[in-house]
Design an enzyme around this catalytic site. Sequence first.
Site, PDB file in Angstrom:
ATOM      1  CD  GLU A  94      28.489  -4.721  -8.179  1.00 48.61           C
ATOM      2  OE1 GLU A  94      27.994  -4.078  -9.112  1.00 48.61           O
ATOM      3  OE2 GLU A  94      28.060  -4.662  -7.015  1.00 48.61           O
TER       4      GLU A  94
ATOM      5  CE  LYS B 238      -2.927   2.441   4.388  1.00 47.99           C
ATOM      6  NZ  LYS B 238      -2.430   3.090   3.147  1.00 47.99           N
TER       7      LYS B 238
ATOM      8  CG  HIS C 192      26.021  -2.397  -5.658  1.00 53.58           C
ATOM      9  ND1 HIS C 192      26.045  -3.234  -6.732  1.00 53.58           N
ATOM     10  CD2 HIS C 192      24.812  -1.789  -5.689  1.00 53.58           C
ATOM     11  CE1 HIS C 192      24.907  -3.152  -7.395  1.00 53.58           C
ATOM     12  NE2 HIS C 192      24.143  -2.276  -6.772  1.00 53.58           N
TER      13      HIS C 192
ATOM     14  CB  THR D 182      -0.945   0.012   1.214  1.00 55.40           C
ATOM     15  OG1 THR D 182      -0.168  -0.125   2.417  1.00 55.40           O
ATOM     16  CG2 THR D 182      -1.938  -1.132   1.132  1.00 55.40           C
ATOM     17  N   GLY D 183       2.176   1.160   0.072  1.00 57.82           N
ATOM     18  CA  GLY D 183       3.047   2.323  -0.067  1.00 57.82           C
ATOM     19  C   GLY D 183       3.230   2.700  -1.525  1.00 57.82           C
TER      20      GLY D 183
ATOM     21  CB  ILE E 230      12.684  -4.557  -3.475  1.00 57.23           C
ATOM     22  CG1 ILE E 230      11.942  -5.714  -4.157  1.00 57.23           C
ATOM     23  CG2 ILE E 230      13.062  -3.482  -4.484  1.00 57.23           C
ATOM     24  CD1 ILE E 230      12.754  -6.474  -5.178  1.00 57.23           C
TER      25      ILE E 230
END
Length: 294
Positions: free
Chosen positions: A211, A43, A249, A17-18, A100
């Site tokens: 990398e 929610k 990174h 819901t964000g 994520i």
Amino acid sequence: MAIYLTKESKVLVQGMTGGEGMKHTRRMLAAGTNVVGGVNPRKAGRTVDFDDRAVPVFGSVHEGIEATGADVTVVFVPPAFAKAAVVEAADAGIGLAVVITEGIPVHDSVAFTAYARAKGTRIVGPNCPGLITPGQSNAGIIPADITKPGRVGLVSKSGTLTYQLMYELRDTGFSTCVGIGGDPVVGTTHIDCLAAFQDDPDTELIVLIGEIGGDAEERAAAYVRDHVTKPVVGYIAGFTAPEGRTMGHAGAIVSGSSGTARAKKEALEAVGVRVGNTPTETARLVLAALEGGA
């Protein structure tokens, strides 16, 4: 076939819901992902409309699994809450958690990856684009419209290079593409994906993108030498990185010759992996290998 994610996967979204959760849930649904619910304790009981699909919101991952049989969760929660979100998912018995979120403190990543492993939950990430099995399911933020199903498996530290190789090889297609993330601590490694692709009968060739920093690619090279019989093509980001400067990174820490792009390239080539100097050259090496020219 595919690894980790198929059309049968039932996906929850923690943080649906964000703003980011809403945007990428819509994109996942458009890609055919079976998103069965979101998770937000404040929610719970509501539904969220995504075009022609109403997705229920549950108060916990446990409730979502009980109601839907979900076996995958995608985590879009702020860094301060990521550890608790992953622990909750692992306690609920989720099979795969795709984290994520970027900017998670390393000590939190250490804690929740170890906890999830003990509970039997696979973590992809953190700080990753997720994974996609083209034509079947997409868990994360990888664009679904830049490639198609095919014979190539892809594992990458870099989200951007994941997308670029997918696009470069869009006419060839992929079995599954996994963005493992570039943080110092990740839940799924190059080696994990190499093993899974080796066992996947529909993956004919594996692309490994690394990398600068750390020794993950050197360890992957040793695994290829001992366990992988399928052709592997590699690319290492960071050949032009200036010495003595922190780059990219959080995992890109270079000390002396250790962790440099050249050292990684040499380790991979020593076990028969052909390594491109650019993403475009890497794509050409993949095509040559598929055609029997490698």
